[in-house]
Design an enzyme around this catalytic site. Structure first.
Site, PDB file in Angstrom:
ATOM      1  CE  LYS A 477      -4.338  -1.530   2.114  1.00 49.80           C
ATOM      2  NZ  LYS A 477      -5.277  -1.339   3.230  1.00 49.80           N
ATOM      3  CG  ASP A 525      -6.591  -1.222  10.847  1.00 53.47           C
ATOM      4  OD1 ASP A 525      -5.588  -1.424  11.537  1.00 53.47           O
ATOM      5  OD2 ASP A 525      -6.855  -1.878   9.814  1.00 53.47           O
ATOM      6  CB  CYS A 581     -18.923 -23.811  28.869  1.00 51.57           C
ATOM      7  SG  CYS A 581     -19.183 -22.476  30.013  1.00 51.57           S
TER       8      CYS A 581
END
Length: 999
Positions: A477, A525, A581
């Site tokens: 990028k 981010d 669980c």
């Protein structure tokens, strides 16, 4: 709208937005800054047809005009050049140019018309046509440091979904019989409550008992507290037993807009305070006066010309008399720089206008009602800006003349000398770099922009990350962005890195690097990355501009030492994990079943294949060397289950379906029957525990077969087998598959309480088994069949990728079947992808608007402004076209040894001793005594005690003789030490940091 390109945008505009966008045609008239931003956003968003028109005709391109033009376009037709650049952004969109007059017949072809740089007479004429024909009409204008936006979507505009994001829901724990009825919601993860607000409309589903509420007409709620809601009369309903959800209902809304001609005299301007209303009304009058001035003089006011500004004020007084008293200082300031052309302001106003156009097309989110005004005139109060003259701001024949008209030529030179660090080259990063190119930041001697980003370009970036094209997918990028910026403005110096900014890169981004910067911009981010950047900027006292977006919301936070308080660093982030669980036995929300499905994916299609490859690659060729080896459970199970063809894969998936959706549930109910009680009179299946039911497989059930197909395809892929897309053939295999009846086990232990452990994988690696001769031969033969040598890739591990449809097919099918087991409402593809992929909604309009607001703060940093009231914290809500801008708070203070200290105050010492080398502990103690009169009793470097006055004399002598950094590694980037200390007689909890600058 298919494919990964628009996936993040769909979470803002809704899953049905794609078709409406593809069918839409939008006219954008005016192609300077704001118009270019509108057009670019609409093209990136996937609008079917965007027609460009420029009222100035087909003039020659000048790169100063707007960001769509490059050096190679100079001298060419600027409209055609803009069309070419826009067409490159998105092959899905038809971008054309028109020179036609804005007649009724011409306008009739568009659903939305956007005018920028348009005379008021043209705005009124076109506005009348659009209002009469039901065409959504938008006016956007940016002048200097101010902007104007107007929307007319007709007299009966229906909004299908007025709010951003999915409708709210909560799991029901209990509903009372009474008038009113009280709904108690189950505690969500992290203790979060229901999130409903007074007046929200709700309905119910999945209730056992009080079934009269299931699918009821929407009824309003009143919030009692975090977990309780009050609804209508339930006294005559059957008693509530268990299960169910309370669901928010969003009704369509109808909005009525006046035409521009009607709305001009008494404008409706949504604001939060009377002060904002007066300022906006003053700007409304100022924009009208600017139109009148231009008609009168044939030009805009000259920059910083007091006479022209006074004439605009006179016109504003007469045109805005009915609006109440004007803020004359605002009008004068506006007029004095209205000839200016600033990319950040144009980006902001253009982004807002584009978002309103998207609302008009998609009928999602609330449209503006009807005027919006913005200004950043606080920039003119900065020292240096306030005293500018006409001569300072007159044109130089430069590409930056529009900016010089506001801030002067000397400021432009200062912009060119700046050194900035941009962390993140994603959506906000691209928009920032685009603006920097237009502003000329780092375009002069000594200037430099360093941009770093670890990521590569992905398909899902292309709808909002302006500098990237389809050909850039999989490229770094930062490199692609830097190259694009150089094309936009070759004078800008951009250095691209592909590094993470963190403790591991402090050799590269050390103290010297940060201290030489004029500013840091955070466009990352993750909360962890933001917190780390803040820590580094605090340490180096470097200004930091933090920015972020989520859907239609954006934020800009400036941290300017020593003026502002530090940013509010996040303490942590959710990562989508849940108690073990809960996932395995007691899910009660779709988030639980989606996380369970993700863990299933990893445990079935990634981890076993990785284990097989690792083991087979290391398996010795010689039998004698295999003695004593153990085979991991995943490996021998993969060998046992190894399919030979598609039919084997289907049968494996069928057994897996039976195991999870029937047998496991039947075993759970055998252990804890529906009537089981935790204690006398207390049902086990109540509250957060939903009583499940087993499913019965049906080869004609689409949901059942969809799971089989998705699982079988992935299973075949891991074994490198071909797949089959013939559903009828798959169903034939399923009908002929006979499984043994399930026999429950007695005495099986199942946890009954939520643990603190979180799930790492759905399939336990299990116990290894001894490598027998027969097993070794089978494994060796398998290795040869898979690839032969140890260099070959054997099985194919599949890593979950949220943008791979085959992966999401399995996740959604697995999750929704488990949701059916537990009576949890299923969810659609888009929502499943967002939750399972932990996707943050994103859209180009928000990122462009936020980047514009960041760049306005950059102007202030370039001025080296030391006036707190000039800076702004901004919070943007594009879903409502609402912007909140407030001054930052002052830094906190504390008292130490009779003096008030600021958060930013510190003791700095150049830690060079008498011999020219690094100071000893004794020399530092002497310095503190000499300079401040403080007698230090303890001195620490992190957890290392450098000096303790309570030690014996010999130990103290040894401590005082050592260098400050003795015993630690001196990395090349280490230039300063922060030490902690305690002085004799200290009672205060805080003291100024002690920073030692090392030689």
């Amino acid at each position: 709208m298919a494919g990964a390109r628009y996936s993040r945008q769909q979470y803002v505009l809704g899953g049905g937005s794609g078709g409406r966008l593809r069918a839409a045609a939008v006219l954008v008239s005016g192609l300077r800054g704001a118009g270019a931003q509108v057009a670019a956003a609409l093209v990136l968003a996937g609008t079917g047809r965007v027609v460009l028109r420029d009222p100035r005709g087909a003039g020659s391109a000048r790169c100063a005009q707007q960001f769509l033009l490059q050096e190679s376009d100079v001298g060419q037709n600027h409209v055609q050049a803009s069309q070419r650049r826009l067409a490159e952004l998105n092959p899905d969109v038809e971008v054309t140019v028109s020179t036609e007059e804005l007649s009724e017949d011409f306008l009739d072809a568009f659903q939305v018309v956007v005018l920028t740089e348009s005379p008021l007479e043209e705005q009124l004429r076109v506005g009348d046509i659009c209002h009469a024909k039901g065409i959504c009409f938008i006016v956007a204008d940016a002048k200097g440091l101010a902007g104007q936006l107007f929307c007319d979507f007709g007299e009966r505009f229906v909004v299908v979904d007025p709010a951003e994001g999915d409708p709210l829901y909560a799991t029901v724990q209990h509903i009372s019989q009474g008038n009113p009825g009280i709904v108690t919601c189950a505690r969500a993860e992290e203790g979060r409550g229901h999130r409903f607000s007074d007046g929200d409309l709700v309905t119910f589903s999945g209730l056992e008992g009080m079934t009269e509420l299931n699918g009821c007409e929407p009824c309003p709620v009143r919030v009692l507290d975090t977990y309780r809601l009050e609804i209508s009369d339930t006294s005559a309903f059957s008693p509530y037993r268990c299960g169910g959800q309370v669901l928010q209902v969003r009704l369509h809304q109808e909005h009525s807009h006046e035409s521009l001609r009607q709305a001009l005299a008494m404008p409706k301007i949504p604001v939060r305070s009377s002060a904002e209303l007066q300022r906006s009304r003053s700007l409304h009058a100022a924009f009208r006066a600017l139109h009148a001035f231009r008609k009168e003089r044939g030009r805009l006011p000259q920059p910083r010309d007091p006479a022209d500004a006074e004439r605009v004020l006179e016109l504003a007084r007469s045109l805005g008399a009915q609006l109440g008293p004007l803020d004359e200082d605002v009008v004068r300031a506006f007029a004095s720089v209205s000839a200016g052309d600033l990319c950040p302001v144009a980006s902001f106003i253009g982004a807002l206008a584009a978002q309103e156009a998207l609302k008009a097309i998609t009928r999602k989110l609330l449209p503006l009602d009807q005027w919006f005004y913005f200004d950043a005139l606080e920039c003119l109060a900065m020292e240096g800006a306030a005293g500018l003259t006409q001569e300072d701001c007159e044109p130089r024949g430069s590409r930056y003349d529009g900016q010089i008209a506001v801030f002067g030529a000397n400021f432009q030179e200062e912009l060119g000398r700046q050194k900035f660090f941009v962390v993140g080259a994603g959506a906000i990063g691209c928009e920032l770099l685009k603006n920097f190119a237009m502003m000329g930041l780092a375009a002069g001697p000594g200037g430099d922009i360093t941009v770093t980003d670890m990521d590569t370009v992905a398909d899902s970036n292309l709808h909002r990350q302006f500098l990237f094209r389809a050909a850039d997918v999989s490229k770094p990028k930062a490199e692609v962005a830097a190259t694009a910026v150089r094309c936009m403005n070759p004078a800008v110096k951009v250095t691209a890195h592909q590094n993470q900014v963190g403790p591991g890169t402090e050799q590269l981004y050390g103290d010297d690097f940060f201290q030489e910067l004029d500013g840091v911009i955070s466009a990352v981010d993750t909360l962890e990355a933001r917190a780390y950047l803040e820590t580094r900027c605090i340490r180096s006292r470097t200004p930091l501009l933090d920015s972020g977006t989520e859907g239609a919301r954006g934020d800009v936070l400036p941290m300017v030492p020593p003026l502002t308080k530090p940013l509010q660093s996040a303490t942590g982030s959710t990562d989508g994990t849940f108690p073990l669980c809960t996932l395995r036995y007691y899910p009660n929300a779709i988030e639980h079943t989606l996380q369970w499905a993700r863990d299933e994916f990893e445990g079935l299609f990634q981890l076993p294949a990785e284990s097989v490859n690792r083991f087979l690659e290391e398996l010795p060729e010689e039998p004698a060397q295999r003695e004593g080896l153990e085979v991991p459970e995943r490996v021998w199970r993969s060998l046992q289950e190894r399919p030979r063809d598609w039919g084997d894969c289907v049968r494996w998936a069928r057994r897996h379906w039976q195991s999870h959706y029937h047998d496991a549930i039947a075993q759970l109910l055998h252990t804890f029957p529906p009537t089981h009680e935790s204690s006398p009179g207390v049902p086990f299946w109540s509250g957060d525990r939903r009583c499940p039911h087993p499913l019965t497989f049906d080869p004609s059930n689409d949901a059942h077969v969809a799971y089989i197909e998705a699982a079988a395809r992935l299973w075949a892929q891991t074994y490198k087998l071909p797949t089959c897309s013939n559903r009828a053939a798959t169903q034939d295999i399923l009908r002929s598959t006979v499984l043994p009846p399930f026999v429950p086990q007695d005495g099986l232990r199942i946890p009954t309480t939520e643990g603190t452990d979180t799930v790492e994988a759905a399939v336990d690696p299990g116990q290894p088994m001894e490598l027998t001769q027969d097993l070794a031969q089978d494994l060796a033969r398998w290795r040869q069949e898979l690839g032969g040598g140890t260099e070959a890739r054997l099985m194919e591990p599949i890593h979950f990728e949220k943008d791979d449809d085959a992966h999401m097919d399995f996740i959604m099918a697995a999750s929704n079947l488990r949701a059916e087991n537990y009576g949890i409402p299923p969810t659609d593809w888009l929502t499943s992808k967002r939750i399972a992929g932990r996707i943050v909604p994103a859209i180009v309009t928000t990122t462009a608007a936020v980047a514009g607001l960041v760049c306005l703060e950059v102007y202030k940093l370039v001025w080296r402004c030391q006036v707190l009231s000039c800076y702004r914290i901004s919070t943007l809500f594009l879903s409502e076209c609402l912007l909140l801008r407030v001054e930052p708070e002052q830094p906190p203070t504390y008292w130490y040894r009779g003096k008030e200290w600021s958060y930013w105050d510190r003791l700095e010492v150049r830690a060079v001793g008498a011999d020219g080398q690094e100071m000893t502990v004794r020399e530092l103690l002497d310095w503190l005594q000499r300079e401040h009169g403080w007698t230090v009793s303890k001195l620490l470097r992190g957890t290392t005690m450098l000096y303790d006055a309570e030690d014996d004399a010999e130990t103290q002598a040894q401590q005082q003789a050592q260098k400050l950094s003795d015993g630690m590694e001196r990395a090349g980037a280490l230039r300063q030490l922060e030490l902690q200390y305690l002085c004799k007689g200290d009672t205060e909890e805080e003291c100024p940091p002690l920073l030692c600058i090392l030689p």
